[in-house]
Scaffold this motif. Structure first.
Motif, PDB file in Angstrom:
ATOM      1  N   GLU A   2       0.906  -1.190  -0.114  1.00  0.00           N
ATOM      2  CA  GLU A   2       0.003  -0.030   0.047  1.00  0.00           C
ATOM      3  C   GLU A   2       0.992   1.038   0.117  1.00  0.00           C
ATOM      4  O   GLU A   2       1.798   1.335   0.847  1.00  0.00           O
ATOM      5  N   LYS A   3       0.547   1.969  -1.048  1.00  0.00           N
ATOM      6  CA  LYS A   3       1.469   3.215  -0.894  1.00  0.00           C
ATOM      7  C   LYS A   3       0.634   4.317  -0.329  1.00  0.00           C
ATOM      8  O   LYS A   3      -0.452   4.379  -0.695  1.00  0.00           O
ATOM      9  N   ASN A   4       1.163   5.427   0.369  1.00  0.00           N
ATOM     10  CA  ASN A   4       0.545   6.247   0.943  1.00  0.00           C
ATOM     11  C   ASN A   4       1.074   7.662   0.373  1.00  0.00           C
ATOM     12  O   ASN A   4       2.290   7.963   0.472  1.00  0.00           O
ATOM     13  N   SER A   5       0.153   8.400  -0.061  1.00  0.00           N
ATOM     14  CA  SER A   5       0.476   9.882  -0.637  1.00  0.00           C
ATOM     15  C   SER A   5       1.183  10.796   0.485  1.00  0.00           C
ATOM     16  O   SER A   5       1.933  11.639  -0.012  1.00  0.00           O
ATOM     17  N   PHE A  53       7.870   0.098   1.729  1.00  0.00           N
ATOM     18  CA  PHE A  53       6.359  -0.440   1.826  1.00  0.00           C
ATOM     19  C   PHE A  53       5.593   0.733   1.754  1.00  0.00           C
ATOM     20  O   PHE A  53       4.252   0.582   1.718  1.00  0.00           O
ATOM     21  N   LYS A  54       5.875   2.264   1.637  1.00  0.00           N
ATOM     22  CA  LYS A  54       4.863   3.058   1.667  1.00  0.00           C
ATOM     23  C   LYS A  54       5.028   4.012   0.409  1.00  0.00           C
ATOM     24  O   LYS A  54       3.998   4.604   0.179  1.00  0.00           O
ATOM     25  N   LYS A 164       4.578  -1.711  12.378  1.00  0.00           N
ATOM     26  CA  LYS A 164       3.256  -1.377  12.730  1.00  0.00           C
ATOM     27  C   LYS A 164       3.077   0.011  12.186  1.00  0.00           C
ATOM     28  O   LYS A 164       1.910   0.162  11.492  1.00  0.00           O
ATOM     29  N   VAL A 165       4.145   0.999  12.318  1.00  0.00           N
ATOM     30  CA  VAL A 165       3.723   2.232  11.758  1.00  0.00           C
ATOM     31  C   VAL A 165       3.733   2.168  10.223  1.00  0.00           C
ATOM     32  O   VAL A 165       2.869   3.034   9.738  1.00  0.00           O
ATOM     33  N   TYR A 166       4.745   1.536   9.642  1.00  0.00           N
ATOM     34  CA  TYR A 166       4.460   1.549   8.289  1.00  0.00           C
ATOM     35  C   TYR A 166       3.712   0.564   7.459  1.00  0.00           C
ATOM     36  O   TYR A 166       3.507   0.540   6.226  1.00  0.00           O
ATOM     37  N   GLY A 167       2.858  -0.207   8.335  1.00  0.00           N
ATOM     38  CA  GLY A 167       1.916  -1.377   7.758  1.00  0.00           C
ATOM     39  C   GLY A 167       2.601  -2.265   6.990  1.00  0.00           C
ATOM     40  O   GLY A 167       2.119  -2.714   6.235  1.00  0.00           O
ATOM     41  N   VAL A 168       3.747  -2.699   7.414  1.00  0.00           N
ATOM     42  CA  VAL A 168       4.603  -3.851   6.619  1.00  0.00           C
ATOM     43  C   VAL A 168       3.733  -5.188   6.562  1.00  0.00           C
ATOM     44  O   VAL A 168       3.769  -5.843   5.594  1.00  0.00           O
TER      45      VAL A 168
END
Length: 172
Positions: A2-5, A53-54, A164-168
């Protein structure tokens, strides 16, 4: 992945702060100990690894190139070492995580490999540019081993919170 803008706006600032913290931690470790060893902190590399991951690959390669340029000009006064190594390692990070499922163990082992590649690449480039006269035995005992020690400590302490912060661990 999942890429977060939104994260992409904060990434350059985060990398810049991590670069400054790297320098201070490395200097503090060398100042506390009277033995001739070089402790090289790699928080920038840790942030880059978790950013795969982001953030999309092109943007992260640009950020890695820019922070490599800043890192070289701030710490080495010679352009080229981190300017070359950081984008190459980011490329390898993306290729690795295409084939390896990220979990706590693989993230720790991957970071150890990337720190080792960064340190060896730095030593090779410093030797090519004739900026060091150390042999490889000195490099392994006085640079690589202490650097791995401090960075293994980083990843062991930070792998679960950063995951957890990066949603790995989120599935596609």
């Amino acid at each position: 992945m999942e890429k977060n803008s939104y994260y992409s706006y904060y990434l350059p600032v985060l990398l810049f702060v991590a670069m400054l913290v790297d320098g201070h931690v490395s200097s503090a470790m060398m100042g506390m100990l009277s033995i001739p060893m070089t402790f090289t902190s790699h928080l920038v590399l840790l942030i880059l690894m978790f950013s795969t991951f982001k953030v999309n690959q092109t943007y992260l390669m640009i950020c890695a190139t820019a922070i490599g340029l800043l890192y070289d000009s701030y710490f080495y006064n010679v352009l080229g070492i981190n300017l070359i190594l950081l984008p190459i390692l980011v490329f390898f990070m993306y290729r690795l995580f295409e084939y390896v499922e990220p979990n706590t163990l693989t993230l720790i082992l991957s970071f150890i490999v990337f720190v080792t590649l960064m340190s060896i690449g730095r030593a090779v480039l410093l030797s090519i540019f004739k900026l060091t006269n150390a042999n490889f035995l000195d490099f392994f005992t006085r640079n690589l081993a202490p650097s791995l020690l401090i960075n293994v400590l980083y990843i062991c302490l930070l792998v679960i919170p950063l995951s957890k912060v990066y949603g790995v661990y989120k599935k596609k």
